[in-house]
Design an enzyme around this catalytic site. Structure first.
Site, PDB file in Angstrom:
ATOM      1  N   LYS A 196       0.856  -1.191   0.000  1.00 21.65           N
ATOM      2  CA  LYS A 196       0.000   0.000   0.000  1.00 21.65           C
ATOM      3  C   LYS A 196       0.892   1.241   0.000  1.00 21.65           C
ATOM      4  CE  LYS A 196      -3.992   1.947   2.548  1.00 21.65           C
ATOM      5  NZ  LYS A 196      -4.855   1.822   3.729  1.00 21.65           N
TER       6      LYS A 196
ATOM      7  N   SER B  71      -9.894   2.062   2.733  1.00 23.73           N
ATOM      8  CA  SER B  71      -8.968   2.764   1.868  1.00 23.73           C
ATOM      9  C   SER B  71      -7.997   1.857   1.116  1.00 23.73           C
ATOM     10  CB  SER B  71      -8.146   3.753   2.699  1.00 23.73           C
ATOM     11  OG  SER B  71      -7.319   3.063   3.626  1.00 23.73           O
TER      12      SER B  71
ATOM     13  N   SER C  93     -10.366  -0.116   6.939  1.00 25.09           N
ATOM     14  CA  SER C  93      -9.692  -0.007   5.641  1.00 25.09           C
ATOM     15  C   SER C  93      -9.008  -1.273   5.147  1.00 25.09           C
ATOM     16  CB  SER C  93      -8.655   1.122   5.680  1.00 25.09           C
ATOM     17  OG  SER C  93      -9.286   2.362   5.521  1.00 25.09           O
TER      18      SER C  93
END
Lengths: 486, 95, 493
Positions: C78, C158, C182
């Site tokens: 990420k 997210s 997330s």
């Protein structure tokens, strides 16, 4: 009222100044409060900055245990309450030398609570000044504004250095008290070894809160004079600011609560450009740091290890060395002086040592405008000189001459005495010969002396003169008394 | 509207985010909607509840007072949008 | 080559160890797949050179018998994790081309165990969002499509890039972060496994911060076993993060015994929220039955303050974010927009650098911390947090785990909720309480919605009891037997 002496007269009557101080003292530590970067003064720009200090993304603070302990020691030295649980908060504001966009500080729950210290005033009185609190916080970096016409340069070397903010109660009523307070705090910090107290390098800075009021009335609106960096300036800033406020009030105006700067060149304080908006620091507990919890055992241990502090030392000097409170006070006021004195007094007549240190030695330093650290005469050399007096090698009078030479040349006293042949004449035969000669040459004086024993003084002078001051005064007196039949 | 346009202007200033006049009304509406919705917390009696201070119960760990960094000037300044001679540079700050 | 991307992490590990395949082959297969998947917009920075170099080094270590626990396994990261020498942006314009000179502890742990970095994955800007639509690089697209529509769907957020990459076989696993859901919500939206460990289990050092007291890193994988393997490598005490806990990381894989007999599973009645869809309700009931059949005991419990979790979260998280994001000021790194003076520079930089959602949250956070509002909002929310944590503590006296749905709905269409912050926030209604209390939670795919989209179930464990959590998740996964795959529409020309 004893405070009446501090009232100042304005056009419409008397005013009282009320002052509280916030002292920012750099914690003596190798590394910063929350990072492993060094804290030394004067390094190349941005060379002492860790990723944490520059607030790079994802960086987290880890507290330096020595800084915590230094704060506890300082709290103990200020006779203050130590809080076993304290909390670090974020104080949010934007400034180029504040990389995180917030300063980590302690707002609601500081590590040290209330305490009290005593300050010595010139008239010999002692005044108590309350300590409100002490907390740990990060220093900011430095913005340099004079390197470029349109840019400011930012150096983060100081960013994250540990500071102790020591907040006094509004207990001070004149510049002298404020100055004595700062001196006393500095002295305590130096004895504790928790701050080097160097105001020139910014290790110790004071913000002075000044307000004025009519005697007996409620507190007036205060102005904060920021970052005053010498004891002399503190005095000047207060005198100026109090007078300014009185003038404003007497002209029917009112005081705006504001932050002001002291300009040492102009000798005046001036308002910092009024901020576009009121400060709203949005304090909240720093979620990167758990509450700071310390154990009572640690506090007890640090308490047991505390060095002797100035007040205790003063009392001991009076008690053990029979020094006057005044002399003792002078000696302990600065740790460096006190260390010097104790080195000189070690194994010697302390009273004599005190006289020499506070008399000739301080006098010479003052005259030369030198700090004790740069003294040409070391404690060991001064001790050696005192040894020469004590073992009758030289007289006290000669010692003063020797000291002057020492101070000029940095030479050892023994060498000077040797080279200049200043040894005291203790050879009774030589003194006797000198006395006999003078008696023989002055029969009239001898006769007078027998009438008036005080005349013996004249003979002493003559003997000293003929021996170049080196005759042992005690031997001279004894022999003269015998020869003159007094 | 719990957050009027003046309030938006004030907090945008505090947060140092430029907001245009046209953005004020929609922001005021958005923020008000969210803040009106969180008002429901008022239903809960929290008078004797301590605020959470640490998520997981543990003691704070400390570092030793040891210098762990060499000169990181290059590393620290290499991503700077503007720098000169090892300094970060910004529009002149007037004090 | 495509066969290689079908492997699970555990299978690939076995084949690498047996020298049936090399890490370079495995890595190349994933790079090829990633390059052919631009339509998904999962990777924001692909690092083939780094990947192949790491893979070759892994092969050499395997050859020498020095393989680490994740040796040769290609993973996606990420874009919130700082990676040494590789641009890290948190998918925000404000970080511009920021290139860290340091490696986050979590990714450093993975590389130290032999894993290979494929590249950086898309996410909502600063991890603020539940749909991956707030990224500066544009939305990441869910590989799944509804049976009744061709609309592009959100992959959740997210960590949308992470869930998409794993669901569409562009990585064997991916790192992710979870502040309010997330990791778990995107896993639920993409038919993957998303594990948020206990707060403090993984170091936060070197990960771009959103909300410090809530952020926690974890893996997104295709199986529970893979999650156990990855988490073992990611977790551990870090002296650079004093909120990371100094307790041993157990062998999570060894905890997967398949036996949950006697385990007490709590069903919190407050999660049966108003308007819950029948299919979610059905899925939940199905999950209860599976666990019951496996020998677990089902216990009804109450978590009375559940409904206040989301509003409390939307005070605490923005408050912390408003302060955490103050460092993005255009002075030391990232974007700078010139201004007339320093304040003007700050305001222009931050206006241009932050997207709408980030700006909204920074403003809310600034507001709730500002003078006069702090007690009413921030302190109040932290008190609610205490109550929520107490609710869980109380429940865990009677039970070992909780079972809930992960999200109130399957994936929705791109653009559907982007203009309605509140309805977007409601996506996290089941996941947020877990972050507020710092507990571990896992989402695993349990079924399909009526229109063919994955739905996840969430298990919530006790603090630092990831072992039990994974053990039950493994059993539930086995029972659910979820094997659906999205059609590979994105590789078509």
């Amino acid at each position: 009222m004893s405070e009446n002496k501090n009232l100042i007269e304005g056009a419409t009557g008397f005013w009282e100044i009320v002052m509280g101080l916030e002292i920012h003292a750099q914690v003596a530590s190798n590394a910063k409060l929350f990072s492993g970067a060094p804290t030394e003064f004067g390094a190349e720009q941005n060379s002492q900055v860790s990723l944490v200090d520059a607030a790079l993304p994802g960086m987290l603070p880890v507290i330096n245990e020595e800084c915590v302990q230094q704060a506890v020691r300082t709290g103990l030295g200020l006779g203050a309450e130590i809080h076993l649980r304290s909390v670090f908060d974020r104080k949010n504001y934007f400034y180029p030398d504040l990389p995180q966009g917030y300063q980590i500080s302690q707002f609601k729950d500081p590590i040290v609570g209330e305490g009290e210290i005593e300050i010595d005033l010139k008239d010999g009185s002692v005044k108590r000044v309350g300590i409100e609190r002490l907390h740990l916080e990060q220093d900011a970096g430095k913005s340099v504004h004079d390197q470029h016409p349109s840019m400011s340069f930012v150096d983060l070397n100081r960013s994250g250095v540990a500071l102790m903010e020591i907040v006094s109660k509004p207990d001070m009523r004149c510049a002298e008290e404020a100055q004595a307070y700062v001196k006393k705090i500095r002295s305590i910090l130096r004895y504790l070894g928790t701050c080097d107290g160097n105001m020139e390098e910014g290790s110790l800075r004071a913000d002075v809160n000044v307000s004025v009021r009519r005697p007996g009335e409620d507190l007036g609106t205060r102005c904060e004079i920021k970052n005053v960096n010498s004891i002399r300036f503190i005095g000047q800033a207060i005198e100026y600011e109090a007078r300014r406020q009185i003038d404003v009030l007497e002209d029917g105006g009112s005081i705006d609560q504001e932050t002001r700067l002291f300009d040492p060149r102009a000798g005046e304080t001036r308002s910092m450009r009024s901020k576009e908006e009121a400060h709203d620091y949005r304090y909240f507990p720093d979620p990167d740091l758990l509450p700071l919890v310390i154990k009572q055992e640690l506090v007890d241990k640090l308490r047991a290890e505390l060095p002797e502090l100035p007040d205790e030392k003063k009392a001991r000097f009076v008690r053990e060395y029979s020094l006057s409170p005044y002399d003792a006070g002078v000696l302990v006021s600065e740790k460096a002086s006190c260390d010097f004195f104790e080195a000189v007094a070690d194994g010697r007549d302390a009273k004599l040592a005190a006289n020499w240190v506070t008399g000739e030695f301080f006098g010479a330093l003052n005259k030369a405008g030198l700090q004790i650290e740069s003294s040409p005469v070391s404690a060991k050399q001064l001790g050696d000189l005192i040894n020469l007096i004590s073992d009758d090698t030289i007289s006290g009078r000669i010692a003063k001459e020797v000291f002057e030479i020492m101070f000029e040349t940095g030479d050892d006293p023994a060498k000077i005495v040797e080279e200049k042949g200043l040894q005291q004449v203790t050879d009774l035969g030589a003194i006797e010969a000198a006395i006999d000669e003078i008696i023989a040459a002055n029969p009239d004086k001898v006769a007078q002396a027998k009438e008036k024993p005080k005349m013996a003084g004249w003979f002493v002078g003559q003997v000293m003169k003929s021996t170049g001051g080196k005759a042992n005064p005690k031997s001279v007196n004894e022999l003269l008394a015998k020869k003159l039949g007094l | 509207m719990s957050v009027d346009e003046n309030t938006v202007r004030r907090i945008a200033k505090l947060a140092r985010i430029a907001v245009t006049e046209e953005e004020l009304a929609p922001l005021s509406k958005d923020l008000s909607t969210i803040l009106d919705w969180v008002e429901q917390l008022g239903e809960v009696d929290t008078d004797h509840v301590p605020p959470m201070t640490s998520v997981v119960e543990m003691e704070i760990k400390m570092r030793k007072d040891i210098v762990r960094h060499d000169n990181l000037q290059k590393q620290v300044t290499q991503n700077a949008p503007q720098s000169e001679d090892g300094f970060f540079t910004v529009p002149k700050v007037i004090e | 080559m495509t066969e290689l991307t079908k492997l699970t992490l555990a299978e690939a590990r076995a084949k690498l160890a047996a020298k049936e395949i090399t890490s370079v082959e495995l890595t190349e297969a994933h790079l090829v797949a990633a390059k052919a998947s631009d339509k998904l917009n999962a990777y924001v920075t692909l690092t083939p050179d780094v990947a192949l170099k790491m893979a070759a080094a892994s092969d050499a270590r395997i050859e020498k018998g020095e393989a680490g626990p994740l040796e040769g396994i290609p993973l996606g990261v990420k874009d919130l994790f700082c990676t040494d020498g590789v641009r890290t942006t948190a998918c925000s314009n404000i970080l511009d081309d920021f290139t860290p000179t340091y490696e986050s502890t979590v990714t450093a742990n993975l590389w130290a165990d032999g894993a290979v970095m494929l590249g950086k994955l898309n996410n909502d800007e600063f991890a603020m969002g539940s749909s991956n639509e707030t990224s500066r690089f544009g939305p990441c697209i869910n590989p799944w499509k509804a049976s009744d529509s061709d609309a592009d769907l959100v992959p959740g957020g997210s960590s949308g890039g992470s869930s998409t990459a794993v669901a569409s076989h562009l990585a064997l696993g991916a790192t992710a972060t979870d502040t309010g859901g997330s990791i778990r919500q995107p896993a639920s939206f993409t038919g993957t496994v998303g594990m948020k460990p206990t707060y403090g289990r993984c170091s936060r050092w070197g990960t771009v911060a959103f909300a410090s007291s809530l952020d926690q890193a974890g893996p997104i994988t295709r199986t529970v076993r893979d999650a156990a393997i990855m988490l073992k490598s990611m977790a551990g005490h870090d002296e650079k993060d004093t909120t990371s806990v100094d307790i041993e990381v157990p062998d999570y894989e060894a905890a997967l015994t398949g036996d949950i007999r006697g385990l007490k599973i709590g069903i919190p009645k407050e999660y049966r929220v108003e308007g819950m869809s029948d299919e979610i309700e059905k899925l939940w009931t199905q999950g209860i039955d599976w666990l019951k059949s496996a020998g677990a005991e089902i216990v009804d419990v109450s978590l009375p303050h559940t409904k206040y979790a989301l509003p409390a979260y939307y005070i605490v998280a923005p408050a912390e974010a408003s302060s955490n994001l103050a460092r993005y000021d255009g002075v030391r790194y990232g974007l700078r927009v010139q201004g007339d003076d320093i304040t003007d520079m700050y305001e222009k930089t931050r206006a241009e650098g932050f997207g709408d959602e980030v700006r909204r949250r920074v403003l809310i956070g600034t507001y709730v911390l500002s003078a006069g509002y702090y007690d009413a909002y921030y302190i109040k929310a932290q008190k609610i947090r205490t109550l929520i944590a107490q609710d869980f503590k109380q429940a865990y006296k009677k039970i070992d785990l909780l079972l809930t749905p992960t999200a109130p709905s399957p994936a929705f269409a791109i653009g559907e909720k982007v203009d309605d912050p509140l309805s977007m926030y409601l996506n996290d209604v089941f996941t947020v309480p877990v972050n507020l209390a710092g507990l571990p939670g896992i989402s695993l795919p349990a079924g399909l919605s009526s229109n063919g989209l994955p739905l996840g179930l969430q298990l919530i464990g006790r603090t630092f009891d990831e072992d039990t959590l994974l053990r039950a998740a493994d059993v539930l996964e086995e029972a659910a037997g979820f094997s659906a795959e999205p059609s590979k529409w994105w590789t078509e020309a």
